[in-house]
Write a protein that holds these residues in place. Structure first.
Motif: not given
Length: 237
Positions: A64-65, A67-69, A71-72, A75, A168
């Motif tokens: 999940p970390v 994926c967050w990276c 996605n950041t 974005q 990531g």
């Protein structure tokens, strides 16, 4: 009068014993005990619990970390192909970090009480009990601590928007590394490249422990001349 050499009692918690081996520690820790039952590290139950990690905790916590990276960076304006390239770069960097840590930190020679103790906790325990399934992957707390210097390393050569993507990718490389490492010890691959990597890694444990530092690949062993000979040993069966 010659002092009697210290003897480790395997039936008692090990961590605060091994330092007393002093100069004999390196010989002792590289004589593996092949058993799926791991030793007790600490008398304290909380400390003991923190040393044991199920392999699946690594992808569960860190993917999940990742994926967050990624996605950041998306974005912040990057396209999917650009982020994919960041992931490749990050994973490549991780392979070098994996090799460097294993060769120069995990296999550092120690002699004093506290350096022996630290080495045993960091990596020596894995060489002494290589089939201990609960101490084959990094505990999440230790991995989280290492994330900080890795993030700062990535920041040195990336922009604000590419740092998360490259980081990531490196973190994904770590997840693959830890899961691969567990599989090489407890899986039974029947075809290459996994079968070759298993033999390669078990050679590192049971035959020539000062070579073969790669886990997910043999790339950097080729580059830096630490490739062992082709003779293989399999102690897992």
């Amino acid at each position: 009068m010659v002092a009697q050499a210290f003897t480790v009692d395997l039936d008692k918690p090990l961590v605060f014993q091994v330092g007393h081996l002093e100069e004999q520690y390196q010989d002792w820790v590289h004589q593996p005990i092949v058993s799926k039952e791991g030793p007790r590290f600490f008398a304290n139950d909380v400390l003991e619990f923190l040393t044991r990690t199920k392999w699946w905790a690594v992808p569960l916590i860190w993917l999940p970390v990742v994926c967050w990276c990624l996605n950041t960076s998306i974005q912040m304006g990057h396209t999917y192909p650009e982020v994919a390239l960041m992931v490749v770069v990050g994973m490549f960097i991780w392979t070098l970090i994996e090799y460097t840590l294993h060769r120069y930190l995990f296999h550092i020679d120690t002699k004093s009480y506290w350096t022996n103790t630290a080495h045993y906790l960091l990596h020596g325990c894995h060489h002494k009990h290589p089939m201990d399934g609960l101490r084959l992957v990094f505990p999440p707390t230790a991995a989280a601590i290492l994330c900080y210097p890795f993030w700062n390393l990535v920041k040195l050569f990336t922009t604000t928007s590419t740092t998360p993507g490259v980081f990531g990718g490196g973190l994904l490389g770590y997840v693959i590394y830890d899961c691969t490492h567990y599989y090489l010890h407890h899986g039974q691959p029947s075809s290459d490249p996994a079968k070759h990597l298993k033999k390669y890694h078990l050679n590192h444990h049971f035959r020539i422990q000062n070579k073969g530092f790669g886990i997910t690949s043999t790339l950097w062993d080729h580059v830096f001349g630490t490739l062992p000979s082709t003779k293989t040993v399999d102690k897992s069966s």
